[in-house]
Design a protein around this motif. Structure first.
Motif, PDB file in Angstrom:
ATOM      1  N   LEU A 110       0.838  -1.201   0.000  1.00 55.96           N
ATOM      2  CA  LEU A 110       0.000   0.000   0.000  1.00 55.96           C
ATOM      3  C   LEU A 110       0.869   1.245   0.000  1.00 55.96           C
ATOM      4  O   LEU A 110       1.962   1.265   0.559  1.00 55.96           O
ATOM      5  CB  LEU A 110      -0.909   0.010   1.234  1.00 55.96           C
ATOM      6  N   GLU A 111       0.354   2.300  -0.610  1.00 53.73           N
ATOM      7  CA  GLU A 111       1.118   3.552  -0.688  1.00 53.73           C
ATOM      8  C   GLU A 111       0.522   4.668   0.154  1.00 53.73           C
ATOM      9  O   GLU A 111       1.210   5.664   0.418  1.00 53.73           O
ATOM     10  CB  GLU A 111       1.221   4.009  -2.150  1.00 53.73           C
ATOM     11  N   ASP A 114      -5.597   6.049   1.795  1.00 53.93           N
ATOM     12  CA  ASP A 114      -6.764   5.884   0.915  1.00 53.93           C
ATOM     13  C   ASP A 114      -6.876   4.440   0.434  1.00 53.93           C
ATOM     14  O   ASP A 114      -7.978   3.889   0.341  1.00 53.93           O
ATOM     15  CB  ASP A 114      -6.671   6.825  -0.293  1.00 53.93           C
ATOM     16  N   GLU A 115      -5.740   3.824   0.096  1.00 53.93           N
ATOM     17  CA  GLU A 115      -5.766   2.434  -0.375  1.00 53.93           C
ATOM     18  C   GLU A 115      -6.173   1.487   0.750  1.00 53.93           C
ATOM     19  O   GLU A 115      -6.972   0.565   0.542  1.00 53.93           O
ATOM     20  CB  GLU A 115      -4.394   2.043  -0.925  1.00 53.93           C
ATOM     21  N   ALA A 118      -9.843   1.830   1.397  1.00 56.60           N
ATOM     22  CA  ALA A 118     -10.634   1.207   0.329  1.00 56.60           C
ATOM     23  C   ALA A 118     -10.798  -0.289   0.585  1.00 56.60           C
ATOM     24  O   ALA A 118     -11.899  -0.847   0.435  1.00 56.60           O
ATOM     25  CB  ALA A 118      -9.974   1.450  -1.022  1.00 56.60           C
ATOM     26  N   GLY A 208      -7.910   5.644  -4.201  1.00 50.69           N
ATOM     27  CA  GLY A 208      -7.263   4.577  -3.444  1.00 50.69           C
ATOM     28  C   GLY A 208      -7.795   3.211  -3.826  1.00 50.69           C
ATOM     29  O   GLY A 208      -7.039   2.244  -3.933  1.00 50.69           O
ATOM     30  N   LEU A 209      -9.107   3.115  -4.038  1.00 47.37           N
ATOM     31  CA  LEU A 209      -9.712   1.857  -4.453  1.00 47.37           C
ATOM     32  C   LEU A 209      -9.236   1.481  -5.846  1.00 47.37           C
ATOM     33  O   LEU A 209      -8.890   0.319  -6.113  1.00 47.37           O
ATOM     34  CB  LEU A 209     -11.237   1.973  -4.421  1.00 47.37           C
ATOM     35  N   SER A 211      -6.413   2.350  -7.383  1.00 45.48           N
ATOM     36  CA  SER A 211      -4.993   1.991  -7.438  1.00 45.48           C
ATOM     37  C   SER A 211      -4.716   0.655  -6.769  1.00 45.48           C
ATOM     38  O   SER A 211      -3.895  -0.136  -7.273  1.00 45.48           O
ATOM     39  CB  SER A 211      -4.141   3.092  -6.799  1.00 45.48           C
ATOM     40  N   ILE A 212      -5.388   0.332  -5.667  1.00 46.69           N
ATOM     41  CA  ILE A 212      -5.088  -0.937  -5.002  1.00 46.69           C
ATOM     42  C   ILE A 212      -5.634  -2.111  -5.813  1.00 46.69           C
ATOM     43  O   ILE A 212      -5.001  -3.170  -5.886  1.00 46.69           O
ATOM     44  CB  ILE A 212      -5.618  -0.969  -3.545  1.00 46.69           C
ATOM     45  N   LYS A 215      -3.095  -2.815  -8.433  1.00 47.37           N
ATOM     46  CA  LYS A 215      -1.914  -3.495  -7.874  1.00 47.37           C
ATOM     47  C   LYS A 215      -2.186  -4.990  -7.732  1.00 47.37           C
ATOM     48  O   LYS A 215      -1.352  -5.822  -8.079  1.00 47.37           O
ATOM     49  CB  LYS A 215      -1.576  -2.915  -6.500  1.00 47.37           C
ATOM     50  N   THR A 256      -3.602  12.529  -3.251  1.00 47.55           N
ATOM     51  CA  THR A 256      -3.515  11.870  -1.950  1.00 47.55           C
ATOM     52  C   THR A 256      -2.676  12.706  -0.979  1.00 47.55           C
ATOM     53  O   THR A 256      -1.616  13.214  -1.349  1.00 47.55           O
ATOM     54  CB  THR A 256      -2.880  10.480  -2.101  1.00 47.55           C
TER      55      THR A 256
END
Length: 482
Positions: A110-111, A114-115, A118, A208-209, A211-212, A215, A256
């Motif tokens: 995670l970064e 927000d991620e 999510a 965040g949702l 991007s995760i 990933k 973010t």
């Protein structure tokens, strides 16, 4: 572990790993009371099969984010709890009774907050929509041959998705699988819809949702052995990403924001609970690239101490504290490094600086007690461990160190009793029985003697029902000189 316990655990694991394969029908679900009762057994199985990270900084941070999300929802009939599982896997899941789990491998990539929010919001939505309770109610109607095939597949296929066990599990569920997946996609879309709304109400970005999920999807190309469990239990990922891409193209998310609490928790989970050599290399590189990065020094200090180099660790922890002088938990970590280095007076002084508001305050007191023991202050150490256990009787290590302290004071009844408690709580019945039996030889207090009898009786019942396992001794051995 005996076969009976394995079958219980596997049955519950079936509900976790293959919940997407049980059709969702809206006719009926478990009651809240039934779900809470099932949650107790569920947690026993999870705790038995997974290592839960007992780190107050990480636990406190997860709970903070989770409760922030829940505060944006209507009043909930259950209490949510959040756990980090120590396993290098891309996975997160919700269990019955509002128990939410995220794996350290997923947390580490995670970064930003927000991620994390999510992921948690999506799992919370599964619970609040009663998806889990509905699936468990319907699982009662699964044919026993099918269920047995799934459980056998899990027991055989613990090595990964590409094993024979994985094939057996999928094969046993082949009939009606396409219909099941259609229903599970419906669950995912509903959880996403509710989760997105709660995310935004709580002040988080939908970016965040997006991007995760990307990933997690990217790991799909690594091969079946590394195919993330999250994708197997949370289908329709591609559809979810496409929807978010279209939504955010029209309404771009705000950038973010940096979050200190996230950075600290993320650094701890990476430095202390992922591969030690990888973590050490990562933070060494970061400190060289950016010598002013306090969190890089913090991570490097934690990783160095974990690798048995506390003196080098102290240098980097001091740099981190200089830049963050009000971070009480960094102060605790420096105290732990001093203790590990054998500098017990300095460690005690450092640990006694810890304010009561620190998330790791209990750990600071535990290490302070251990430093007192090392300095020969056995009475003071025993008082410290006793006070800790009075406030938190679930701190298992406390019983071990109190047992040691009592032994040093020649109080053998208390020494053996507390060591018995430690081994009983860690399911080492052989050592627990030994110490309780020895405690009975020394104990004079009738009430304590009755407690010991009850413990021995309880262990005998457990041994007859489950069978017993011999386990290793406590954290640093448990020799008592009598």
């Amino acid at each position: 572990m005996c076969k009976f316990k394995k079958w219980i655990s596997a049955g519950i694991s079936f509900l976790i790993l293959f919940s997407g394969l049980i059709p969702l029908e809206m006719a009926h679900a478990l009651t809240i009371k039934e779900e809470e009762e099932l949650a107790e057994e569920f947690l026993k199985a999870v705790f038995e099969n997974y290592e839960i990270i007992k780190d107050p900084v990480i636990e406190g941070y997860l709970d903070h984010v989770g409760q922030k999300l829940i505060s944006a929802m209507p009043q909930q009939p259950i209490t949510y709890k959040f756990y980090a599982v120590r396993q290098d896997a891309y996975n997160a899941f919700a269990g019955p009774g509002g128990n939410i789990f995220i794996f350290s491998g997923l947390f580490a990539v995670l970064e930003n907050e927000d991620e994390l929010a999510a992921l948690l919001s999506h799992e919370i939505a599964h619970v609040s929509c009663r998806h889990i309770s509905e699936m468990m109610e319907k699982s009662k109607k699964a044919g026993m041959a099918t269920l047995a095939g799934v459980i056998a597949g899990i027991l055989i296929g613990l090595g990964g998705a590409g094993t024979v066990g994985g094939a057996l599990t999928v094969g046993s569920m082949a009939t009606g699988q396409s219909m099941a997946l259609a229903y599970s996609r419906e669950n995912e879309m509903q959880a996403d819809q509710i989760g997105r709304a709660n995310l935004q109400k709580a002040g988080y970005s939908l970016g965040g949702l997006q991007s995760i999920l990307k990933k997690i999807r990217a790991t799909e190309w690594f091969g079946t052995e590394e195919y993330p469990t999250y994708l197997r239990t949370h289908p329709a990922t591609e559809e979810r990403i496409l929807y978010l891409d279209n939504l955010l193209e029209k309404n771009p998310p705000p950038p973010t924001k940096k979050n200190y609490a996230f950075a600290r928790a993320h650094t701890r989970i990476t430095a202390l609970y992922t591969d030690p050599d990888t973590a050490l290399g990562l933070y060494k590189k970061q400190t060289l690239q950016n010598p002013e990065d306090a969190m890089a020094h913090y991570g490097y200090g934690l990783a160095l101490n974990r690798q048995g180099n506390p003196k080098a660790a102290m240098d980097h922890l001091k740099i981190a504290i200089e830049k963050n002088p009000n971070d009480a938990d960094m102060i605790i970590d420096l105290g732990i490094a001093l203790f590990t280095a054998g500098e017990y007076e300095a460690a005690l002084k450092q640990l006694e600086r810890t304010p009561g508001s620190a998330l790791g305050e209990e750990i600071a007191r535990l290490y302070a007690g251990r430093a007192m023991m090392a300095l020969g202050r056995h009475d003071q150490a025993a008082d410290t461990f006793t006070a800790i256990l009075k406030e938190d009787p679930d701190l298992v290590e406390g019983y071990f160190y109190l047992g040691e302290a009592e032994g040093k004071r020649n109080r053998f009844a208390g020494a053996h009793f507390n060591l018995g408690e430690y081994y009983l709580k860690t399911d080492d019945l052989r050592n627990a029985r030994f110490h309780f039996t020895k405690a009975m030889e020394y104990e004079k207090d009738p009430a304590r003697m009755e407690t010991i009898r009850q413990r021995l009786k309880e262990m005998e019942s457990r041994h007859r029902f489950f069978g017993g396992d011999d386990k290793a001794p406590g954290p640093e051995g448990d020799e008592i000189t009598e």
